[in-house]
Design an enzyme around this catalytic site. Sequence first.
Site, mmCIF file in Angstrom:
data_model
loop_
_atom_site.group_PDB
_atom_site.id
_atom_site.type_symbol
_atom_site.label_atom_id
_atom_site.label_comp_id
_atom_site.label_asym_id
_atom_site.label_seq_id
_atom_site.Cartn_x
_atom_site.Cartn_y
_atom_site.Cartn_z
ATOM 1 N N LYS A 201 -23.413 -44.720 -23.047
ATOM 2 C CA LYS A 201 -23.946 -45.723 -23.959
ATOM 3 C C LYS A 201 -24.980 -45.011 -24.833
ATOM 4 O O LYS A 201 -25.774 -44.209 -24.336
ATOM 5 C CB LYS A 201 -24.615 -46.817 -23.115
ATOM 6 C CG LYS A 201 -25.178 -47.951 -23.903
ATOM 7 C CD LYS A 201 -24.099 -48.914 -24.348
ATOM 8 C CE LYS A 201 -24.677 -49.874 -25.381
ATOM 9 N NZ LYS A 201 -23.680 -50.305 -26.367
ATOM 10 N N GLU A 287 -30.241 -35.224 -18.366
ATOM 11 C CA GLU A 287 -29.860 -33.899 -17.870
ATOM 12 C C GLU A 287 -31.039 -33.236 -17.157
ATOM 13 O O GLU A 287 -32.183 -33.680 -17.289
ATOM 14 C CB GLU A 287 -29.361 -32.990 -19.000
ATOM 15 C CG GLU A 287 -30.435 -32.558 -19.974
ATOM 16 C CD GLU A 287 -30.037 -31.312 -20.766
ATOM 17 O OE1 GLU A 287 -29.048 -30.639 -20.415
ATOM 18 O OE2 GLU A 287 -30.742 -31.001 -21.736
ATOM 19 N N ARG A 291 -35.192 -24.504 -15.134
ATOM 20 C CA ARG A 291 -35.982 -23.352 -15.580
ATOM 21 C C ARG A 291 -37.326 -23.854 -16.072
ATOM 22 O O ARG A 291 -37.574 -25.046 -16.118
ATOM 23 C CB ARG A 291 -35.262 -22.663 -16.741
ATOM 24 C CG ARG A 291 -35.016 -23.642 -17.873
ATOM 25 C CD ARG A 291 -34.520 -22.990 -19.130
ATOM 26 N NE ARG A 291 -33.860 -23.943 -20.007
ATOM 27 C CZ ARG A 291 -34.465 -24.784 -20.823
ATOM 28 N NH1 ARG A 291 -35.782 -24.815 -20.878
ATOM 29 N NH2 ARG A 291 -33.789 -25.618 -21.585
#
Length: 450
Positions: A201, A287, A291
Amino acid sequence: MFDKILIANRGEIALRVIRACREMGIQSVAVHSTADADAMHVRMADESVCIGPPAGTQSYLNMASIIAACEVTGAQAIHPGYGFLSENANFVQIIEDHGLTFIGPTAEHIRIMGDKITAKDTMIKLGVPCVPGSEGGVPDLATAKKLGEEMGYPVIIKATAGGGGKGMKVAETAEDMEIAFMTARAEGKANFGNDEVYIEKYLTTPRHIEIQVFGDGKGNAVHLGERDCSLQRRHQKVFEEAPGPCITPEERARIGKICADAMADINYIGAGTIEFLYENGEFYFIEMNTRLQVEHPVTESIFGVDLVREQIRVAEGLPMSFTQDDLEINGHSIEVRINAEKLPNFTPCPGKISQYHAPGGLGVRMDSALYDGYSIPPYYDSLIGKLIVHGRDRPEALARLARALGEIIIDGIDTSLPLFSALLAEDDILTGNYNIHWLEKWLEANMAEG
Ligand code: ADP
């Protein structure tokens, strides 16, 4: 304990790691391309090794040369910085196969989070809230169209291997689906060698809020609050701040705990960032970056911790030097990314620095590898510096940013600095009233591309 660490990177982040090494009494090894022989990271490190010609693929991405540089210098561990090989699971594997230590997460965690579909699936299982969307990959256009109807437009089609804003296309309506789907796929294939895509979405007015996490790899993990990175151009961050102007202590504690618990569950080691879109009081995972982030200094400023030092400690098998209860927010911090770019088009603008003067004073940190007479090579990212300010509260941080922007001198090339002075005249920036689309709209209205 490590005696010597090799830094597989360049520019300001290589300096950042060298600084942490020096404070810890660890020797540092810089690697560099032939184009970077005179670079500041080479001058500042204890030793340096030339690892190849200018092109990144032949130098900073050249695993064999980097491992050889470790063997020649006797470095026991590699810090990857951000970008280049920092999220390359194969590199981690090769480092370990050579009996060296990667300062960062395991190859397995990098692999899981590097594939966005697997990352989302993992986060759902760990109880982290995600953006509503397809379950896994979407195999063909017909399925994509069906999902678009079911979810309701607008939707965003994303390459599972995507990154850096590449491989993402928005379909506002059903008519856009074919071109968006095909383009996201083609970009995924061309840039990352993987054409698998999924659908989410498309949130229309979210903020980008990311949570800094840190784990010791032994089931202990903490969060270090959020950063608001909503001011973006082409999905790239340009201005970041912590804490987020719209996040309450209760929201921070709730989402922070969800993230820290998830990381403890998977025995995560080192620094990580869990990125969310935030809209109407809800967080939606997009996401995870396994790192150190470019914008980590704003978190360091408000918590008074050195994240690189912690990365090195846990890589040595030591415990983190703080617990969740030790971590208290002190004041407000803002970072602006200074790029060698010419406005209004943001065209890369490498060249020779005729004069450089870094701003200073209370609450000002300048992370940059610039110096008088330095020639910025044309082969790499256009980020040339980060100006980070810290104040007792947001208004003080903003005033300090305006003051520091007035002091800084970078002559000889064009930079993105004028953008920040202009932004500081905007009420929405002063009040913190912006979302991920604010900057694009502002640029359209105020800096029509020529
Ligand atoms: P990348 O890995 O390329 O950086 P991300 O998934 O982190 O891609 O997304 C980058 C930016 O794209 C986000 O900060 C946000 O501005 C925008 N974005 C991503 N997903 C969505 C979504 N579902 N709805 C609206 N905007 C999105």
